[in-house]
Scaffold this motif. Structure first.
Motif, short mmCIF file in Angstrom:
data_model
loop_
_atom_site.label_atom_id
_atom_site.label_comp_id
_atom_site.label_asym_id
_atom_site.label_seq_id
_atom_site.Cartn_x
_atom_site.Cartn_y
_atom_site.Cartn_z
N UNK A 25 18.24 43.23 44.25
CA UNK A 25 17.93 44.18 43.15
C UNK A 25 18.17 45.68 43.37
N UNK A 26 17.17 46.04 44.22
CA UNK A 26 17.13 47.40 44.75
C UNK A 26 18.64 47.65 45.40
N UNK A 27 18.93 46.76 46.41
CA UNK A 27 20.05 47.25 47.23
C UNK A 27 21.27 47.21 46.29
N UNK A 28 21.46 46.25 45.27
CA UNK A 28 22.56 46.38 44.47
C UNK A 28 22.40 47.74 43.54
N UNK A 29 21.32 47.91 43.12
CA UNK A 29 21.13 49.41 42.27
C UNK A 29 21.31 50.45 43.01
N UNK A 30 21.22 50.52 44.35
CA UNK A 30 21.52 51.67 45.21
C UNK A 30 23.14 51.57 45.38
N UNK A 31 23.89 50.46 45.71
CA UNK A 31 25.38 50.37 45.87
C UNK A 31 25.93 51.03 44.57
N UNK A 46 30.92 49.69 40.17
CA UNK A 46 29.61 50.05 39.56
C UNK A 46 29.33 49.20 38.67
N UNK A 47 29.65 48.61 37.61
CA UNK A 47 29.17 47.69 36.68
C UNK A 47 28.76 46.74 37.17
N UNK A 48 29.80 45.95 38.09
CA UNK A 48 29.56 44.58 38.67
C UNK A 48 28.25 44.78 39.62
N UNK A 49 28.11 45.83 40.32
CA UNK A 49 26.69 45.97 41.09
C UNK A 49 25.73 46.09 40.09
N UNK A 50 25.66 46.56 39.17
CA UNK A 50 24.69 46.79 38.15
C UNK A 50 24.43 45.37 37.54
N UNK A 90 20.60 43.47 38.09
CA UNK A 90 20.03 42.97 36.75
C UNK A 90 19.77 41.55 36.96
N UNK A 91 20.78 40.72 37.45
CA UNK A 91 20.51 39.41 37.55
C UNK A 91 19.26 38.96 38.64
N UNK A 92 19.17 39.65 39.72
CA UNK A 92 18.42 39.40 40.82
C UNK A 92 17.03 40.07 40.25
N UNK A 93 16.89 40.95 39.62
CA UNK A 93 15.68 41.41 39.03
C UNK A 93 14.97 40.47 38.05
N UNK A 94 15.96 39.97 37.05
CA UNK A 94 15.46 38.72 36.34
C UNK A 94 14.87 37.71 36.96
N UNK A 95 15.58 37.42 38.00
CA UNK A 95 14.95 36.15 38.92
C UNK A 95 13.82 36.26 39.57
#
Length: 194
Positions: A148-154, A164-168, A172-177
């Protein structure tokens, strides 16, 4: 009757537990003098050196362990952790590659590899290793949170709105999991985002 070797070894374990590291070192050295092939003694000695931040002695103790037990993946794994501490990322990668080569399902090695690549600011490669971590340990809520943190950074680096939307969305998917698996930090972050 307890052997001399075991007496020193159990004394060392007690001293480690009580953070009496100098006494633990002395006990473990005595164990090694009695049996210089005692992997447990070397491992604990290296861990004590690591605890007191004597990284050179920790590495040389792991090197000695590798001479005796070259096929023990844990030795390479723990030595890689020390290399990360001293910012010798290339050596850490070498050790972790050996671990993975010897044991493809060693999920913690993939996780540590992701840490190395994150520190090297190679975020996509770090994500690749987090995905391998999750392949072998799908309950690793920390790995989900790190993804989640890495995709947010990317997403912060992307100028193109679509990427940008794809990474967000992935973040979110990884954060929820991570939150679903019970990681409080992820649950708090999820609540903050809503």
């Amino acid at each position: 009757m307890i052997s001399e070797e075991n007496k020193y070894f159990y004394s060392a374990l007690s001293n480690i537990q009580n953070k009496k590291y100098d006494e633990a070192i002395n006990d473990l050295i005595k164990v090694i003098e009695i049996d210089n092939n005692n992997l447990d003694a070397y491992h604990n000695l290296a861990m004590v050196y690591y605890e007191i931040k004597d990284y050179d002695k920790a590495i040389s103790t792991y090197n000695k362990s590798i001479e005796i037990y070259p096929h023990d993946t844990d030795i390479y794994y723990y030595r890689a952790g020390i290399y990360i501490e001293i910012k010798d990322y290339d050596r850490a990668i070498e050790d972790l590659e050996k671990v993975i080569l010897k044991n493809e399902a060693y999920s913690d090695a993939y996780y540590l590899m992701s840490v190395v690549y994150r520190k090297k600011k190679k975020y996509k490669k770090a994500i690749k290793y987090l995905k391998k971590t999750l392949e072998f340990n799908p309950e690793d809520y920390i790995a989900y949170y790190d993804a989640y943190r890495l995709y947010s950074m990317l997403s912060n680096y992307k100028k193109e709105e679509e990427k940008k939307e794809k990474y967000i969305l992935k973040a979110q998917k990884y954060l929820k999991k991570s939150a679903d698996l019970g990681y409080e930090k992820a649950a708090e972050k999820l609540n903050d985002n809503n």
